[in-house]
Design a protein around this motif. Structure first.
Motif, mmCIF file in Angstrom:
data_model
loop_
_atom_site.group_PDB
_atom_site.id
_atom_site.type_symbol
_atom_site.label_atom_id
_atom_site.label_comp_id
_atom_site.label_asym_id
_atom_site.label_seq_id
_atom_site.Cartn_x
_atom_site.Cartn_y
_atom_site.Cartn_z
ATOM 1 N N TRP A 26 -11.058 5.310 28.916
ATOM 2 C CA TRP A 26 -11.685 6.518 28.360
ATOM 3 C C TRP A 26 -11.359 6.654 26.875
ATOM 4 O O TRP A 26 -12.225 6.968 26.054
ATOM 5 N N ALA A 27 -10.107 6.376 26.529
ATOM 6 C CA ALA A 27 -9.711 6.470 25.113
ATOM 7 C C ALA A 27 -10.393 5.370 24.302
ATOM 8 O O ALA A 27 -10.906 5.612 23.208
ATOM 9 N N ARG A 28 -10.419 4.158 24.855
ATOM 10 C CA ARG A 28 -10.988 3.025 24.125
ATOM 11 C C ARG A 28 -12.472 3.201 23.877
ATOM 12 O O ARG A 28 -12.980 2.962 22.790
ATOM 13 N N LYS A 29 -13.186 3.622 24.922
ATOM 14 C CA LYS A 29 -14.648 3.633 24.792
ATOM 15 C C LYS A 29 -15.099 4.714 23.823
ATOM 16 O O LYS A 29 -16.173 4.599 23.238
ATOM 17 N N ASN A 30 -14.295 5.732 23.639
ATOM 18 C CA ASN A 30 -14.707 6.798 22.742
ATOM 19 C C ASN A 30 -14.189 6.614 21.316
ATOM 20 O O ASN A 30 -14.384 7.492 20.475
ATOM 21 N N SER A 31 -13.499 5.540 21.061
ATOM 22 C CA SER A 31 -13.103 5.272 19.675
ATOM 23 C C SER A 31 -13.193 3.786 19.391
ATOM 24 O O SER A 31 -12.215 3.151 19.041
ATOM 25 N N LEU A 32 -14.383 3.223 19.583
ATOM 26 C CA LEU A 32 -14.600 1.818 19.236
ATOM 27 C C LEU A 32 -14.613 1.672 17.723
ATOM 28 O O LEU A 32 -15.214 2.488 17.027
ATOM 29 N N PHE A 66 -13.698 -3.658 8.069
ATOM 30 C CA PHE A 66 -14.062 -4.965 7.551
ATOM 31 C C PHE A 66 -12.939 -5.968 7.750
ATOM 32 O O PHE A 66 -12.941 -7.035 7.173
ATOM 33 N N SER A 67 -11.960 -5.592 8.558
ATOM 34 C CA SER A 67 -10.895 -6.519 8.917
ATOM 35 C C SER A 67 -10.958 -6.744 10.420
ATOM 36 O O SER A 67 -10.933 -5.791 11.192
ATOM 37 N N PRO A 68 -11.045 -8.001 10.850
ATOM 38 C CA PRO A 68 -11.127 -8.251 12.297
ATOM 39 C C PRO A 68 -9.874 -7.799 13.032
ATOM 40 O O PRO A 68 -9.932 -7.509 14.218
ATOM 41 N N ARG A 69 -8.755 -7.710 12.322
ATOM 42 C CA ARG A 69 -7.511 -7.345 12.995
ATOM 43 C C ARG A 69 -7.451 -5.872 13.349
ATOM 44 O O ARG A 69 -6.584 -5.437 14.092
ATOM 45 N N GLN A 70 -8.340 -5.081 12.762
ATOM 46 C CA GLN A 70 -8.320 -3.640 13.046
ATOM 47 C C GLN A 70 -9.504 -3.218 13.895
ATOM 48 O O GLN A 70 -9.736 -2.027 14.048
ATOM 49 N N SER A 71 -10.292 -4.159 14.373
ATOM 50 C CA SER A 71 -11.509 -3.750 15.069
ATOM 51 C C SER A 71 -11.553 -4.362 16.457
ATOM 52 O O SER A 71 -10.880 -5.351 16.751
ATOM 53 N N ASP A 72 -12.330 -3.743 17.335
ATOM 54 C CA ASP A 72 -12.407 -4.265 18.697
ATOM 55 C C ASP A 72 -13.840 -4.500 19.153
ATOM 56 O O ASP A 72 -14.047 -4.920 20.283
ATOM 57 N N LEU A 73 -14.818 -4.237 18.308
ATOM 58 C CA LEU A 73 -16.210 -4.498 18.687
ATOM 59 C C LEU A 73 -16.885 -5.241 17.549
ATOM 60 O O LEU A 73 -16.938 -4.738 16.428
ATOM 61 N N MET A 74 -17.346 -6.457 17.832
ATOM 62 C CA MET A 74 -18.040 -7.212 16.793
ATOM 63 C C MET A 74 -19.538 -7.064 16.991
ATOM 64 O O MET A 74 -20.048 -7.266 18.104
ATOM 65 N N ILE A 75 -20.232 -6.656 15.912
ATOM 66 C CA ILE A 75 -21.696 -6.558 15.985
ATOM 67 C C ILE A 75 -22.255 -7.697 15.139
ATOM 68 O O ILE A 75 -22.216 -7.644 13.914
ATOM 69 N N VAL A 76 -22.729 -8.755 15.800
ATOM 70 C CA VAL A 76 -23.323 -9.893 15.078
ATOM 71 C C VAL A 76 -24.778 -9.532 14.815
ATOM 72 O O VAL A 76 -25.605 -9.522 15.720
#
Lengths: 181, 187
Positions: A26-32, A66-76
């Motif tokens: 629940w926490a993850r999905k609401n703060s991607l 813009f840093s992959p280390r801080q993100s969890d969803l990649m939009i190609v």
């Protein structure tokens, strides 16, 4: 969960029981936090989705990193060329688990109209993709829909499919053996 | 019937002022370096030069105050392989497009390059901007520019083995786009 009545000491206001996975999901999905891998015109639609008119922040995914280390969803979003694919793979690997991937538009998903030597015919051959968006380019509503699908995957409402490279999928192997016979 | 008006037809003027060059001046300045002067499509002026005299011609066009073609618009190439009148000695055509900011005129230089020896002198000593454009022509057509300071590929990856804009290279490539390592195999 409905277990409250079985533990009398907890049965009061301000308590409920659940699963840890559900709470974290629940926490993850609401703060991607999306990583925008925008290489072409689809990225313009991605920017439109983030703007106030379509407002992706309604779904908690406005913190573009813009840093992959801080993100969890990649939009190609866009064409991936021969020279870009190793970069994409490396950035994907730099993202921490758990991570999800949206393949936005015809080019990222299949190569689109560019059936040419430098154009990767679908990034899903080399990195796992959770949600594909059709369109050339897709409208912002489609991207919002894909984000909601990702949220459903995180929430466990939709099962996450196994990643298999097309030429290594069981169906492809069956086809090959059928051809040999 | 009235008689036709007795006026001699005026010499046709080019549609664009930048193509309205003094052709006699060009011929006299370039001299033997010029193989043929052609007024091509849309009255564009094309100077056909031999590979050996390309640099002489460019130097004259660049330095002579009456010509003063100081700006290099582009360098590109043409692969003649699929032409009906193809000969291996005329496989490639290197095209230089230059512009005179002073006189506001434009010319195009065309140089034939044979298949067996795909080399061409580099214009980078005359036009500094030529270096990177020639890298692209080398990348796409495999034409070696002699005297180039740093002739590396610029668009395709360094490991690429082919020159994609050659007409004998298939449009979908030779499998390079399908041969990456899957991310899970790397890990």
């Amino acid at each position: 969960m409905g277990l409250e009545h079985m533990i009398p000491s907890l049965a009061g206001d301000g308590f409920f029981t659940t699963q840890v996975n559900r709470v974290i999901g629940w926490a993850r999905k609401n703060s991607l936090w999306p990583y925008p891998f925008g290489t072409a015109c689809c990225a313009i639609e991605m920017m439109a989705t983030l703007n106030s008119r379509y407002d992706l922040s309604r779904f908690g995914a406005e913190v573009i990193r813009f840093s992959p280390r801080q993100s969890d969803l990649m939009i190609v979003s866009g064409r991936i060329s021969l020279k870009m694919m190793p970069v994409l793979t490396e950035i994907y690997q730099q993202m921490g688990e758990p991570k999800w991937v949206i393949s936005m538009g015809a080019c990222a998903s299949t190569g689109g109209v560019f059936n040419t030597y430098p154009q990767i015919q679908g990034v899903d051959q080399f990195i796992p993709v959770d949600v594909y968006i059709p369109g050339c380019p897709p409208r912002p509503e489609s991207l919002i829909d894909a984000l909601v699908k990702i949220q459903q995957i995180i929430d466990g409402q939709v099962e996450r499919h196994e990643f298999t490279r097309p030429d290594k999928a069981p169906e492809a192997k069956e086809l090959e053996s059928a051809k040999k016979n | 019937m009235a008689d036709a008006p007795n006026t001699s037809p005026e010499p046709k003027k080019p549609r664009l002022a930048e193509n309205d060059l003094n052709l006699e001046l060009l011929k006299s300045k370039l001299g033997a370096a010029l193989l043929k002067l052609e007024v091509a499509h849309a009255e564009q002026v094309v100077l056909h030069v031999a590979r050996e005299s390309l640099l002489d011609a460019l130097r004259t066009l660049h330095d002579d105050p009456a010509l003063s073609f100081k700006m290099l618009t582009d360098i590109t190439a043409v692969d003649n392989l699929k032409r009906e009148d193809f000969e291996p000695t005329r496989r490639f055509k290197v095209v230089h497009i230059i512009y005179s900011l002073e006189h506001k005129k434009r010319v195009r230089l065309e140089t034939l390059v044979p298949e067996q020896d795909p080399t061409c002198p580099s214009a980078s000593a005359i036009y500094k901007g030529a270096a990177w454009i020639e890298r692209e022509v080398f990348d796409m057509f495999g034409i070696q520019f002699g005297g180039h300071p740093d002739l590396r590929r610029v668009l395709t990856p360094d490991y690429y083995e082919y020159h994609p804009l050659r007409k004998d290279y298939p449009i979908t490539g030779k499998g390079e786009r399908d041969n990456f390592v899957r991310s899970e195999e790397l890990a």
